[in-house]
Design a protein around this motif. Structure first.
Motif, PDB file in Angstrom:
ATOM      1  N   PRO A  58     -11.981  -9.039   7.603  1.00  0.00           N
ATOM      2  CA  PRO A  58     -10.746  -9.623   7.066  1.00  0.00           C
ATOM      3  C   PRO A  58     -10.042 -10.509   8.102  1.00  0.00           C
ATOM      4  CG  PRO A  58     -10.357  -7.352   7.718  1.00  0.00           C
ATOM      5  CD  PRO A  58     -11.814  -7.623   7.976  1.00  0.00           C
ATOM      6  N   VAL A  59      -9.526 -11.627   7.637  1.00  0.00           N
ATOM      7  CA  VAL A  59      -8.796 -12.545   8.512  1.00  0.00           C
ATOM      8  C   VAL A  59      -7.513 -12.953   7.788  1.00  0.00           C
ATOM      9  CG1 VAL A  59      -8.831 -14.725   9.764  1.00  0.00           C
ATOM     10  CG2 VAL A  59     -10.942 -13.413   9.493  1.00  0.00           C
ATOM     11  N   ALA A  60      -6.374 -12.688   8.429  1.00  0.00           N
ATOM     12  CA  ALA A  60      -5.078 -13.034   7.846  1.00  0.00           C
ATOM     13  C   ALA A  60      -4.262 -13.808   8.872  1.00  0.00           C
ATOM     14  CB  ALA A  60      -4.328 -11.778   7.430  1.00  0.00           C
ATOM     15  N   PHE A  61      -3.911 -15.040   8.522  1.00  0.00           N
ATOM     16  CA  PHE A  61      -3.113 -15.906   9.389  1.00  0.00           C
ATOM     17  C   PHE A  61      -3.760 -16.048  10.779  1.00  0.00           C
ATOM     18  CE2 PHE A  61      -0.050 -13.863   6.468  1.00  0.00           C
ATOM     19  CZ  PHE A  61       0.356 -15.003   5.769  1.00  0.00           C
ATOM     20  N   GLY A  62      -5.100 -16.152  10.790  1.00  0.00           N
ATOM     21  CA  GLY A  62      -5.816 -16.353  12.049  1.00  0.00           C
ATOM     22  C   GLY A  62      -6.087 -15.089  12.838  1.00  0.00           C
ATOM     23  N   LYS A  63      -5.656 -13.948  12.338  1.00  0.00           N
ATOM     24  CA  LYS A  63      -5.881 -12.697  13.036  1.00  0.00           C
ATOM     25  C   LYS A  63      -7.006 -11.931  12.350  1.00  0.00           C
ATOM     26  CE  LYS A  63      -3.599  -8.496  14.680  1.00  0.00           C
ATOM     27  NZ  LYS A  63      -2.338  -7.713  14.718  1.00  0.00           N
ATOM     28  N   VAL A  64      -7.988 -11.499  13.153  1.00  0.00           N
ATOM     29  CA  VAL A  64      -9.147 -10.787  12.626  1.00  0.00           C
ATOM     30  C   VAL A  64      -8.858  -9.295  12.605  1.00  0.00           C
ATOM     31  CG1 VAL A  64     -11.622 -10.356  12.892  1.00  0.00           C
ATOM     32  CG2 VAL A  64     -10.658 -12.567  13.559  1.00  0.00           C
ATOM     33  N   GLY A  65      -9.136  -8.665  11.443  1.00  0.00           N
ATOM     34  CA  GLY A  65      -8.886  -7.239  11.304  1.00  0.00           C
ATOM     35  C   GLY A  65     -10.132  -6.404  11.562  1.00  0.00           C
ATOM     36  N   SER A  66     -10.069  -5.142  11.239  1.00  0.00           N
ATOM     37  CA  SER A  66     -11.182  -4.209  11.432  1.00  0.00           C
ATOM     38  C   SER A  66     -12.234  -4.415  10.341  1.00  0.00           C
ATOM     39  CB  SER A  66     -10.683  -2.764  11.384  1.00  0.00           C
ATOM     40  OG  SER A  66      -9.720  -2.543  12.402  1.00  0.00           O
ATOM     41  N   PRO A  67     -13.505  -4.097  10.641  1.00  0.00           N
ATOM     42  CA  PRO A  67     -14.560  -4.278   9.643  1.00  0.00           C
ATOM     43  C   PRO A  67     -14.306  -3.448   8.392  1.00  0.00           C
ATOM     44  CG  PRO A  67     -15.500  -3.886  11.823  1.00  0.00           C
ATOM     45  CD  PRO A  67     -14.040  -3.609  11.935  1.00  0.00           C
ATOM     46  N   MET A  68     -14.679  -3.988   7.246  1.00  0.00           N
ATOM     47  CA  MET A  68     -14.528  -3.313   5.966  1.00  0.00           C
ATOM     48  C   MET A  68     -15.911  -2.912   5.474  1.00  0.00           C
ATOM     49  SD  MET A  68     -11.822  -6.101   4.410  1.00  0.00           S
ATOM     50  CE  MET A  68     -11.740  -5.376   2.783  1.00  0.00           C
ATOM     51  N   THR A  69     -16.123  -1.613   5.312  1.00  0.00           N
ATOM     52  CA  THR A  69     -17.409  -1.119   4.822  1.00  0.00           C
ATOM     53  C   THR A  69     -17.499  -1.298   3.314  1.00  0.00           C
ATOM     54  OG1 THR A  69     -16.497   1.104   4.637  1.00  0.00           O
ATOM     55  CG2 THR A  69     -17.595   0.550   6.705  1.00  0.00           C
ATOM     56  N   SER A  70     -18.657  -0.966   2.738  1.00  0.00           N
ATOM     57  CA  SER A  70     -18.849  -1.146   1.297  1.00  0.00           C
ATOM     58  C   SER A  70     -17.868  -0.271   0.520  1.00  0.00           C
ATOM     59  CB  SER A  70     -20.291  -0.795   0.916  1.00  0.00           C
ATOM     60  OG  SER A  70     -20.584   0.539   1.287  1.00  0.00           O
ATOM     61  N   GLY A  71     -17.336  -0.825  -0.602  1.00  0.00           N
ATOM     62  CA  GLY A  71     -16.354  -0.121  -1.415  1.00  0.00           C
ATOM     63  C   GLY A  71     -15.153  -1.005  -1.694  1.00  0.00           C
ATOM     64  N   MET A  72     -14.110  -0.412  -2.324  1.00  0.00           N
ATOM     65  CA  MET A  72     -12.895  -1.155  -2.667  1.00  0.00           C
ATOM     66  C   MET A  72     -11.864  -1.001  -1.569  1.00  0.00           C
ATOM     67  SD  MET A  72     -10.460  -0.890  -6.059  1.00  0.00           S
ATOM     68  CE  MET A  72     -11.738  -1.538  -7.131  1.00  0.00           C
ATOM     69  N   HIS A  73     -11.200  -2.125  -1.238  1.00  0.00           N
ATOM     70  CA  HIS A  73     -10.194  -2.125  -0.169  1.00  0.00           C
ATOM     71  C   HIS A  73      -8.949  -2.855  -0.645  1.00  0.00           C
ATOM     72  CE1 HIS A  73     -13.102  -0.820   2.977  1.00  0.00           C
ATOM     73  NE2 HIS A  73     -13.961  -1.451   2.193  1.00  0.00           N
ATOM     74  N   VAL A  74      -7.808  -2.400  -0.159  1.00  0.00           N
ATOM     75  CA  VAL A  74      -6.523  -3.066  -0.430  1.00  0.00           C
ATOM     76  C   VAL A  74      -6.206  -3.963   0.751  1.00  0.00           C
ATOM     77  CG1 VAL A  74      -4.062  -2.755  -0.851  1.00  0.00           C
ATOM     78  CG2 VAL A  74      -5.707  -1.127  -1.804  1.00  0.00           C
ATOM     79  N   LYS A  75      -5.841  -5.201   0.440  1.00  0.00           N
ATOM     80  CA  LYS A  75      -5.582  -6.168   1.507  1.00  0.00           C
ATOM     81  C   LYS A  75      -4.373  -7.011   1.144  1.00  0.00           C
ATOM     82  CE  LYS A  75      -8.563  -9.833  -0.351  1.00  0.00           C
ATOM     83  NZ  LYS A  75      -7.483 -10.793  -0.522  1.00  0.00           N
ATOM     84  N   SER A  76      -3.941  -7.780   2.096  1.00  0.00           N
ATOM     85  CA  SER A  76      -2.848  -8.715   1.847  1.00  0.00           C
ATOM     86  C   SER A  76      -3.343  -9.859   0.975  1.00  0.00           C
ATOM     87  CB  SER A  76      -2.344  -9.260   3.187  1.00  0.00           C
ATOM     88  OG  SER A  76      -1.522 -10.387   2.973  1.00  0.00           O
ATOM     89  N   PRO A  77      -2.507 -10.386   0.128  1.00  0.00           N
ATOM     90  CA  PRO A  77      -2.932 -11.535  -0.691  1.00  0.00           C
ATOM     91  C   PRO A  77      -3.323 -12.745   0.144  1.00  0.00           C
ATOM     92  CG  PRO A  77      -0.924 -10.565  -1.578  1.00  0.00           C
ATOM     93  CD  PRO A  77      -1.148  -9.933  -0.239  1.00  0.00           C
ATOM     94  N   PHE A  78      -2.870 -12.775   1.379  1.00  0.00           N
ATOM     95  CA  PHE A  78      -3.151 -13.913   2.259  1.00  0.00           C
ATOM     96  C   PHE A  78      -4.356 -13.661   3.180  1.00  0.00           C
ATOM     97  CE2 PHE A  78       1.421 -13.631   1.432  1.00  0.00           C
ATOM     98  CZ  PHE A  78       1.616 -14.818   0.760  1.00  0.00           C
ATOM     99  N   THR A  79      -5.073 -12.576   2.909  1.00  0.00           N
ATOM    100  CA  THR A  79      -6.226 -12.221   3.741  1.00  0.00           C
ATOM    101  C   THR A  79      -7.517 -12.730   3.111  1.00  0.00           C
ATOM    102  OG1 THR A  79      -5.129 -10.224   4.580  1.00  0.00           O
ATOM    103  CG2 THR A  79      -7.531 -10.326   4.785  1.00  0.00           C
TER     104      THR A  79
END
Length: 295
Positions: A58-79
């Motif tokens: 995930p990348v939001a406003f140029g900042k890289v987040g933690s890896p997302m494994t397989s499955g459903m995830h909640v994120k920011s609309p801007f990610t």
């Protein structure tokens, strides 16, 4: 999707105000429908599903987040989420991508190699920072490093070892070095297959000439071995004849010869009269007639 949700909410507000001012049920119902659609779009924009055998970054406003494994995830609309496959991917160095290598003798060969690699899920963020996408990982990391290592390994072997005798050893060395190079970057190499090594036309000509020279040398050596064997046979035969003659010469004394001569005369005289000089070579050796038929 989030922009659509905002537009639907705005449309719902406008429809509600128009319906309220005109006391129109239709506009109010439209406003409710737009509001529900906007809410649904907002929810969708804040969820992301990572498929099986994938990892998301995930990348939001140029900042890289933690890896997302397989499955459903909640994120920011801007990610934004960039996914990488964790299944092995084939890099085929063949056809237009065939690796041109040189042996330690300078001979040119063409090596066809397949490198099977995969992304380590825990290293997805580092790979994203290095390359940015799955295709970029192959083109910027796996592809150039693999070609470089293949060239370096072949340069330590002769042409004959490269295309014939040491192919398995070269394959194992390439696999070891490619794994050591890519593993710290988060790329696991599962298989390296050196499929084919083809000499260049110039090298093939040198190989053919060398084979012809070797065959000519072998023929010459075989002819030399045949000539030596024939010479040894003749020498052994001559030595045998010489030894037989020496033995015969040593055994034929005057007494033996005289005795053999007498026996011969006896045998001849038993059939017919014989006129002969008696055996021996003394002064009293006068001719005699022997008639064995008369007693």
């Amino acid at each position: 999707m989030f922009v659509i949700a905002i537009l639907l909410v705005i449309a719902a507000v406008v429809l509600w105000l128009v319906g309220r001012s005109q006391d129109s049920t239709g506009f109010k119902m439209g406003a409710v429908g737009a509001l529900v659609a906007g809410a649904f779009s907002a929810i969708v924009s804040m969820t992301y599903v990572v498929s099986a055998y994938e990892v998301g970054v995930p990348v939001a406003f140029g900042k890289v987040g933690s890896p997302m494994t397989s499955g459903m995830h909640v994120k920011s609309p801007f990610t934004d989420v960039t996914t990488f496959s964790t299944r092995p991917v084939d890099l085929n160095l063949s056809d237009k991508d065939v690796v041109e290598v040189r042996s330690s003798q300078g001979g040119v060969m063409y090596a066809e190699v397949t490198v099977k690699w995969a992304v380590v899920p825990s290293k997805a963020v580092e790979l994203y920072k290095l390359a940015g996408s799955e295709d970029a990982i192959q083109q910027r990391l796996v592809y150039p490093d693999s070609r470089e290592i293949v060239r370096n390994v072949f340069a330590r072997y002769t042409s004959e070892q490269g295309y014939a005798s040491d192919r398995e050893k070269i394959n194992a060395e390439i696999a070891k070095l490619v794994t050591e190079r890519l593993e710290p970057r988060g790329i696991v190499v599962t298989t390296v297959n050196l499929r084919n090594v083809k000499p260049s036309d110039a090298l093939q000509g040198q190989i053919d000439r060398k084979i012809q020279q070797q065959q000519a040398t072998e023929r010459a050596l075989e002819a030399a071995r045949t000539a030596k064997a024939e010479s040894d046979r003749r020498r052994i035969e001559a030595e045998g004849i010489a030894r037989a003659n020496k033995i015969l010469n040593d055994s034929l004394t005057d007494k033996v010869l005289a005795n053999q001569c007498i026996d011969a005369f006896k045998e001849a005289a038993a059939k017919n009269p014989v006129y002969a000089v008696p055996c021996g070579s003394g002064a009293g050796s006068t001719p005699v007639i022997v008639d064995g038929s008369k007693r």
